[in-house]
Design a protein around this motif. Sequence first.
Motif, short mmCIF file in Angstrom:
data_model
loop_
_atom_site.label_atom_id
_atom_site.label_comp_id
_atom_site.label_asym_id
_atom_site.label_seq_id
_atom_site.Cartn_x
_atom_site.Cartn_y
_atom_site.Cartn_z
N ASN A 815 0.83 -1.20 0.00
CA ASN A 815 0.00 0.00 0.00
C ASN A 815 0.87 1.26 0.00
OD1 ASN A 815 -2.87 -1.13 0.68
ND2 ASN A 815 -1.47 -2.16 2.09
N ASP A 816 0.30 2.29 -0.55
CA ASP A 816 0.90 3.63 -0.46
C ASP A 816 -0.25 4.62 -0.60
OD1 ASP A 816 2.65 5.68 -0.21
OD2 ASP A 816 3.93 5.10 -1.90
N THR A 817 -0.01 5.83 -0.13
CA THR A 817 -1.05 6.85 -0.23
C THR A 817 -0.46 8.12 -0.82
OG1 THR A 817 -2.23 5.98 1.69
CG2 THR A 817 -2.72 8.25 1.04
N ILE A 818 -1.11 8.62 -1.86
CA ILE A 818 -0.73 9.87 -2.50
C ILE A 818 -1.93 10.80 -2.41
CG2 ILE A 818 0.04 10.99 -4.61
CD1 ILE A 818 2.11 9.06 -3.43
N ALA A 819 -1.75 11.92 -1.72
CA ALA A 819 -2.86 12.86 -1.47
C ALA A 819 -4.02 12.10 -0.82
CB ALA A 819 -3.27 13.55 -2.78
N SER A 820 -5.19 12.06 -1.47
CA SER A 820 -6.34 11.35 -0.90
C SER A 820 -6.53 9.98 -1.54
CB SER A 820 -7.62 12.18 -1.11
OG SER A 820 -7.50 13.45 -0.50
N THR A 821 -5.58 9.56 -2.33
CA THR A 821 -5.72 8.31 -3.08
C THR A 821 -4.84 7.22 -2.47
OG1 THR A 821 -6.20 9.50 -5.13
CG2 THR A 821 -5.44 7.21 -5.33
N THR A 822 -5.46 6.08 -2.18
CA THR A 822 -4.72 4.93 -1.68
C THR A 822 -4.40 4.00 -2.85
OG1 THR A 822 -5.78 5.05 0.48
CG2 THR A 822 -4.81 2.93 -0.14
N ILE A 823 -3.15 3.57 -2.89
CA ILE A 823 -2.70 2.66 -3.94
C ILE A 823 -2.52 1.28 -3.32
CG2 ILE A 823 -0.83 2.19 -5.60
CD1 ILE A 823 -0.22 5.24 -5.38
N ARG A 824 -3.17 0.28 -3.91
CA ARG A 824 -3.08 -1.08 -3.36
C ARG A 824 -2.66 -2.03 -4.49
NH1 ARG A 824 -8.14 -2.83 -0.22
NH2 ARG A 824 -6.59 -3.79 1.13
N VAL A 825 -1.58 -2.79 -4.21
CA VAL A 825 -1.05 -3.72 -5.20
C VAL A 825 -0.99 -5.12 -4.59
CG1 VAL A 825 0.89 -4.31 -6.69
CG2 VAL A 825 0.34 -1.90 -6.26
N PRO A 826 -1.88 -6.06 -4.99
CA PRO A 826 -1.82 -7.44 -4.50
C PRO A 826 -0.55 -8.12 -5.01
CG PRO A 826 -3.92 -6.97 -5.60
CD PRO A 826 -3.01 -5.85 -5.92
N LEU A 827 0.14 -8.82 -4.10
CA LEU A 827 1.43 -9.41 -4.43
C LEU A 827 1.40 -10.90 -4.65
CD1 LEU A 827 3.58 -7.45 -1.83
CD2 LEU A 827 3.38 -6.95 -4.27
N ASP A 828 0.31 -11.61 -4.25
CA ASP A 828 0.30 -13.08 -4.26
C ASP A 828 0.62 -13.67 -5.62
OD1 ASP A 828 -0.58 -13.96 -1.47
OD2 ASP A 828 -1.99 -12.36 -1.94
N ASN A 829 0.07 -13.08 -6.65
CA ASN A 829 0.28 -13.66 -7.98
C ASN A 829 1.50 -13.09 -8.70
OD1 ASN A 829 -2.07 -15.22 -7.72
ND2 ASN A 829 -3.35 -13.50 -8.42
N LEU A 830 2.25 -12.24 -7.99
CA LEU A 830 3.40 -11.58 -8.62
C LEU A 830 4.73 -12.13 -8.13
CD1 LEU A 830 2.19 -7.86 -8.45
CD2 LEU A 830 2.28 -9.32 -10.48
N ILE A 831 4.79 -12.54 -6.85
CA ILE A 831 6.06 -13.00 -6.28
C ILE A 831 5.81 -14.24 -5.43
CG2 ILE A 831 7.09 -10.69 -6.22
CD1 ILE A 831 6.43 -10.59 -3.24
N ASP A 832 6.87 -14.98 -5.12
CA ASP A 832 6.81 -16.11 -4.19
C ASP A 832 6.94 -15.53 -2.79
OD1 ASP A 832 7.51 -18.25 -2.47
OD2 ASP A 832 8.19 -19.43 -4.18
N ILE A 833 5.82 -15.50 -2.04
CA ILE A 833 5.79 -14.82 -0.74
C ILE A 833 6.79 -15.42 0.24
CG2 ILE A 833 4.35 -14.21 1.23
CD1 ILE A 833 3.57 -12.75 -1.31
N GLU A 834 6.78 -16.75 0.40
CA GLU A 834 7.65 -17.40 1.39
C GLU A 834 9.12 -17.23 1.03
OE1 GLU A 834 6.68 -18.50 4.27
OE2 GLU A 834 4.67 -17.84 3.68
N LYS A 835 9.43 -17.39 -0.24
CA LYS A 835 10.83 -17.24 -0.66
C LYS A 835 11.30 -15.80 -0.44
CE LYS A 835 13.08 -19.28 -4.42
NZ LYS A 835 13.18 -19.56 -5.86
N THR A 836 10.42 -14.85 -0.71
CA THR A 836 10.76 -13.45 -0.51
C THR A 836 10.99 -13.15 0.96
OG1 THR A 836 9.47 -12.82 -2.46
CG2 THR A 836 10.01 -11.08 -0.90
N LYS A 837 10.15 -13.73 1.83
CA LYS A 837 10.33 -13.53 3.27
C LYS A 837 11.67 -14.08 3.74
CE LYS A 837 6.48 -15.16 5.11
NZ LYS A 837 5.30 -15.37 5.97
N ASP A 838 12.03 -15.28 3.25
CA ASP A 838 13.31 -15.87 3.63
C ASP A 838 14.47 -14.96 3.23
OD1 ASP A 838 12.06 -18.04 4.68
OD2 ASP A 838 12.34 -19.32 2.89
N LYS A 839 14.41 -14.45 2.01
CA LYS A 839 15.49 -13.57 1.54
C LYS A 839 15.56 -12.29 2.38
CE LYS A 839 15.76 -15.03 -3.31
NZ LYS A 839 15.60 -14.61 -4.71
N LEU A 840 14.39 -11.76 2.72
CA LEU A 840 14.37 -10.54 3.52
C LEU A 840 14.92 -10.78 4.93
CD1 LEU A 840 10.92 -9.03 2.48
CD2 LEU A 840 13.17 -8.07 1.99
#
Length: 897
Positions: A815-840
């Motif tokens: 999520n991010d917010t610009i002025a009064s607009t909230t930006i939401r980007v679902p990540l499940d279908n874009l990255i491997d969540i568990e693998k990304t967490k391990d790397k982080l």
Amino acid sequence: MTETEFLTKASEANKSAYIPAEIEAKWTDYWFKHEVFNLDIQSDKPAFSAALPLPNITGNLHMGHALNGTLQDVLTRLKRMQGFNVLWQPGTDHAGISAQMVVERELKKQGKLRRELGREAFIAEVWKWREQYGNQIMTQYKRLGVSFNWDRLVFTMDDAYVKAIYKTFVLLFNEGFIYRGTRVTNWCPRCLTSLSDLEVLHEERKNDLYCIKYPFVEDPQNGITIATARPESLFGDVAIAVHPSDERYKKLIGKEVSLPLTDRKIPIIADAYVDREFGTGALKITPGHDTNDWEVGQRHKLSSPVVIDTEGKLVRNELVPEKYQGKDRFAVREIIREDLQAQELLIEVRDYTTGIGLCDRCHTVIEPQLSDQWYMSMEELAKPAIKCVEQGEIVFIPDRYTATYLDWMRKIRDWNISRQLWWGHRIPVWTCKKCNAVAAFEEPPTACTKCGAKELEQDPDVLDTWFSAALWPFVTLGWPVQTKEMQVFYPTSILCTARDIINLWVSRMIFMSLKLVHKIPYKEVLIHPVIQTADGKRMSKSKGNAIDPLQMIDKYGADANRFWFLSLGVKGDQDVRFREQKLEEYKRFVNKLWNAGRFVLSQTAEMSTNDLQTANLTLADRWILHRYHTLLKSLADSYKAYDFHLVAKDLYEFIWDYFCDWYLEIAKIQIQQESNQTKQILLTIFEGLLRALHPVMPFVTEELWSQITKLPDQAKPRSIMFAPYPHATTSFLDPVAEEDMDLLIKIIRAIRNIRQTYNVPASAEVAVNLVSNNPKELKLILPNKQYIEKLAKAILTLDQDLEVSGNLASTHCANDTIASTTIRVPLDNLIDIEKTKDKLNQRKQSVEKELLRVKQIFSNDDFKTKAPPDKVENLQTQLEDLEQQINHIQTQLTVLK
């Protein structure tokens, strides 16, 4: 070959890549072939003029020259484009001491000595050297792209210049401003000439302070102890001075002491000049070899014997014992030390750090020397020169240098204008051998004006090089003749120079101009910074740490170098460090401009900048036109205030960011939807940008402009330097477009940042949900949705509240917010969540380990107190950066929980 064929020949070969060396050579040849820099005065134009600080004929282009030349050239090209009559006066200085030293060195290699050749033959050798090498630095200036009025190149030994010098001398001599005087001056035993105080470098050196006992005549077992760093000069002592209020020595005043190593006796005198806190509080007085001692000697009517000759050797006379005669002053110092110890007169030798005077040409230690010299009386000449600055007729930029100038002028001493050289302007004073009459003449006299005798002898000395340099701004315009150039261009508009010659040159041009021309020589004095090495040291060829600007031009191109020089500005730090990475950055900037030009040219063939229609402008069109005209207004304001750093900043920001990174990309979208309007805006703005950028980057702008402006052959050579400089049109200023476009750009950047933060593959389109309860923002986003989708590689949905977007609640959503607009980007279908967490987590552990190490170093008190400040500062920055990294990683992990 027609002019059009010439202009297009290299362009065809260079459309795919920008090669600075080829473009620079092409346009340098073109400019000189067509004599575009020659002076052309037109009566209906205002005037702008400047005189180049004349470089020595012995010099090579260094970073200071390149910086100074760039700033002046930027102003010269700007004023030319703004419709001014422009004169930028170039030339070279004969460099008396330097040139003589260089030629002597060359002759020595051939087994020849100056004095064996004789004066006339030696001067002929200097002229031969000058013809071969003397204009080398001017040729090097061409590499920088400077637009001097090359047809007016002046040398300070030109006949017309010499005549003006002699006219000046005779006038000042006859009015009593120039006189012959005897006093202690700075003497260089290597160059065998006197020097002014301003030609002496001061260097802190560790030395010895010798505490020497001078026995009382009445009581030889006792004596008074003095402290000196120069025991070799003691044979010239004529007194011991103490402060009249010093209780230690009051009873000794009037008594005599024996001068060590001699059979002479000298008195103890009282003088308030003595510093009671220095050494022993008793001072040896050597009037022939110390300026202050000479003044003490004058007050007490003491003699001023000379015991060290012009070559730095002890003289052969009755004052100096035979064993020391003819020996070098520093060799004698060691002998005297041994002899004083043998006679138990050396009480002690202390460590001592003091400022040593060095010849600024050869770096030989100066020997203060009593001698006859020609002087210029300064008291009366200084008054109007002080007044014109105090009243603001001449303005220094930055203003702090006003104090530098005024402090010097208010304390100014008479100027030693004679030098014991052969190369230079020989002093035009003749002495009659019959009646000893002394007179000055502009032309060699044939007979004595007093007795008629024909046996006249000219003074052997030459004038200080700065004497001729002081006449530079008006003699180059034809003075003493009242030429058209004098009428149009004097006073000159501006002088651009370095702070180290404010006293040497700037001040002297001012009082000479006021005396001879009755006008100030310039209205503004621009003092540019000094470029230091990357580690903050002064650049020096002798130390091997000087950066060669020609090598930097070879490596990065002249335009990149010029842009960096401009970015340094004049109003910030006056000591700036060389940063080669900035040249690399500005080389990329030139390439960015080149590639943008290739795109614009590919889209706008056969179009004209006169065809711009503004009826159906898109938001992006209105925004870029607003930003462009805002830039032009800002450039005008910055140039007026000499805020060169802001000129560079604004040009860089607009071209790289607003135009290339945003509008060009938007233009590619718009061009697919409509025919010519976007192309017309591209052409109009880009052509204007080239003109706006030309004073700073003459080569790349000339090349691109020649391809855009496809005009027929003309009688006058065609060049962007004669095109009008662009100015802002207020009707294009559109704050609403700026505000609206700013919101879209921030949203695009926010989506890009999310992609980068979570390593979303570049090829993947992301689903983005924008949520806003602000109707105005939704109304703005909806018709411009394509910009966001194309530039952020996104598939966009817009909602008015979070409930409509409830289906995203269960996903890992950035999520991010610009002025009064909230930006939401679902990540499940874009990255491997568990693998990304391990790397982080792995990354977090690594950063935490490094953070712990840095904290341990930083918590050490010894490190904070003993480490160099720059190391402490660097570690503090590293600490803050590591903490920010951990916070950033933790934020990412929170999203992926």
